[in-house]
Design a protein around this motif. Structure first.
Motif, mmCIF file in Angstrom:
data_model
loop_
_atom_site.group_PDB
_atom_site.id
_atom_site.type_symbol
_atom_site.label_atom_id
_atom_site.label_comp_id
_atom_site.label_asym_id
_atom_site.label_seq_id
_atom_site.Cartn_x
_atom_site.Cartn_y
_atom_site.Cartn_z
ATOM 1 N N UNK B 96 -13.690 -4.034 67.132
ATOM 2 C CA UNK B 96 -12.979 -4.510 65.179
ATOM 3 C C UNK B 96 -12.410 -5.543 64.550
ATOM 4 N N UNK B 97 -11.045 -5.571 65.448
ATOM 5 C CA UNK B 97 -10.291 -6.661 64.646
ATOM 6 C C UNK B 97 -10.723 -8.079 65.792
ATOM 7 N N UNK B 99 -13.047 -8.726 67.780
ATOM 8 C CA UNK B 99 -14.633 -8.734 68.328
ATOM 9 C C UNK B 99 -14.423 -9.849 69.355
ATOM 10 N N UNK B 102 -13.670 -13.960 70.183
ATOM 11 C CA UNK B 102 -12.487 -14.436 68.912
ATOM 12 C C UNK B 102 -11.118 -15.544 69.409
#
Lengths: 281, 281
Positions: B96-97, B99, B102
């Motif tokens: 979530x932090x 993806x 990233x």
């Protein structure tokens, strides 16, 4: 209205926000042309309050580049920006943006910053992402507007905003061109009359590439060869790169299967011009 | 209430903001102890809505460090956090932090990230500044709370917020200690009974150093020698560093003339503990 300090800008924008106004933001390096004005008009159409920043950011220029000679004219910029709908022109000093001892950077890693202009301007995009992050934190806009002319910059900033979960909508607007097709750029003022006449070759070559693609040519190497050949018809053109990458990931491709960016950088004397076109099936 | 996705958290906080509530934020790696709870209580006293994040951030651990074994207990954390005044515990997955794909980093350059824990944990603070920037952008708090226990982290985050013009007030709260003086830490659970008994030496040595300073000793080398000697009285103690720097700049000093940070990192078996004290005239 020109505002030069973060404190004053925050006071002004705080009051705007309190009264429920949405803020649109157009970051520029000034010396505004029709391309910038198209962004400002769109920002004004979509937001209550429009901030234009006018800041020639030193950290995105290499020592051998044109930071000192980059054209500047704040009085004219304010007139043009206001005429296009800007409520504020934020015109800070370098010391205001980077106070003494400032040493924090925002960097997008990976191919997206290494290809195209990243190859010949290795620290450029780190300077861009850092200053845009700073300006975003100062202005805290709902929407920010960038030109497709700097396609790689737009792709990198979209990635930065997504990766860092910045709560801002980025809007990328079409390239605005002179009548003969040359993409508008503050750097066009550097060109001599002969260079200016030949500079139209960037757009011509890209359009020929696009035409070939639309007729069925999807081989990246062949498309690059064709665009390169066309640009080399201009005797003063010195190619930095002619490239085609997947868009917006900027990943390497051999065949254009989906959406791709055909981008060129060409020097005319000391002036480096860029242009691009999207190839899409 | 536990929220695990950015989307849900933004919806919740958007509604809070619309109804004029101020948001306080306490970022943690979970396994809450009295130190964290003191931050949450202070946040609740100073803000309407308090968000506690509970996220063991993989990017601030080196491959040889204790990411996998770091203690976790979300059910207990939620109870403790809510009891101390938290309205939401944000408990996201690593995906979530960060993806897929990233690749954007926030980094504070310079001595401030190279000294103390930065020397033995070279990528640690880049992971910290990146995750805190991401969490700040998600939560958009008015105030964020950190413990003085991680004094270097606090100094670096204060610099990040200032350099990037983040519109957030950082509040650094005092270290909370066990009755015998050991600074509270989630990692204290790693200690064997013998190690736990000896671990009190960190605080004892720092307090002796402070006493010497208050009696007039301001020579950094001598103060370091005294603190080092005291720590070495504990047979299981293996010193990583004993250092004194100007605070909060973390610049090198030879004499304590203004405000300074005396900081230590000591290993007991596989457990690395840190502690510090401010020396101030």
């Amino acid at each position: 209205m020109i505002i030069t300090t973060v404190k004053e800008l925050r006071e002004y924008l705080g009051a705007q926000r309190t009264s429920g106004k949405s803020i649109g933001f157009v970051p520029t390096m000034g010396f505004l042309h029709e391309g910038h004005l198209s962004l400002i008009r769109r920002a004004k159409a979509e937001n209550d309050t429009v901030v234009v920043s006018d800041f020639v950011n030193p950290t995105q220029f290499a020592p051998n580049e044109d930071f000192e000679s980059y054209p500047r004219n704040i009085e004219r910029d304010e007139q043009l920006a206001t005429g296009a709908g800007a409520d504020v022109v934020f015109y800070p000093s370098a010391e205001e943006i980077y106070p003494r001892g400032s040493s924090t950077f925002v960097e997008v890693a990976g191919d997206i910053t290494r290809v195209l202009c990243g190859a010949s301007r290795p620290a450029h995009f780190k300077g861009v992402t850092t200053v845009v992050a700073i300006l975003f934190n100062i202005v805290q806009p709902r929407r920010a507007y960038f030109g497709q002319k700097d396609a790689q910059q737009a792709a990198i900033l979209i990635k930065m905003v997504a990766d860092l979960y910045m709560d801002i909508e980025l809007i990328v607007c079409p390239i605005v061109r002179e009548e003969d097709g040359l993409a508008m750029s503050s750097r066009n003022t550097y060109l001599s009359a002969t260079e200016r006449a030949q500079a139209v070759i960037l757009n011509k070559a890209l359009r020929e590439g696009q035409a070939a693609f639309e007729k069925g040519e999807d081989n990246v190497e062949k498309l690059i060869r064709q665009i390169t050949g066309k640009i080399n018809e201009a005797p003063l053109a010195c190619i930095d790169y002619v490239s085609i990458y997947a868009y917006p990931s900027l990943k390497t491709i051999e065949t254009v299967s989906d959406k791709a960016l055909a981008a060129v950088a060409v020097r005319f004397g000391k002036t480096r011009l860029i242009d691009n076109i999207i190839l899409e099936k």
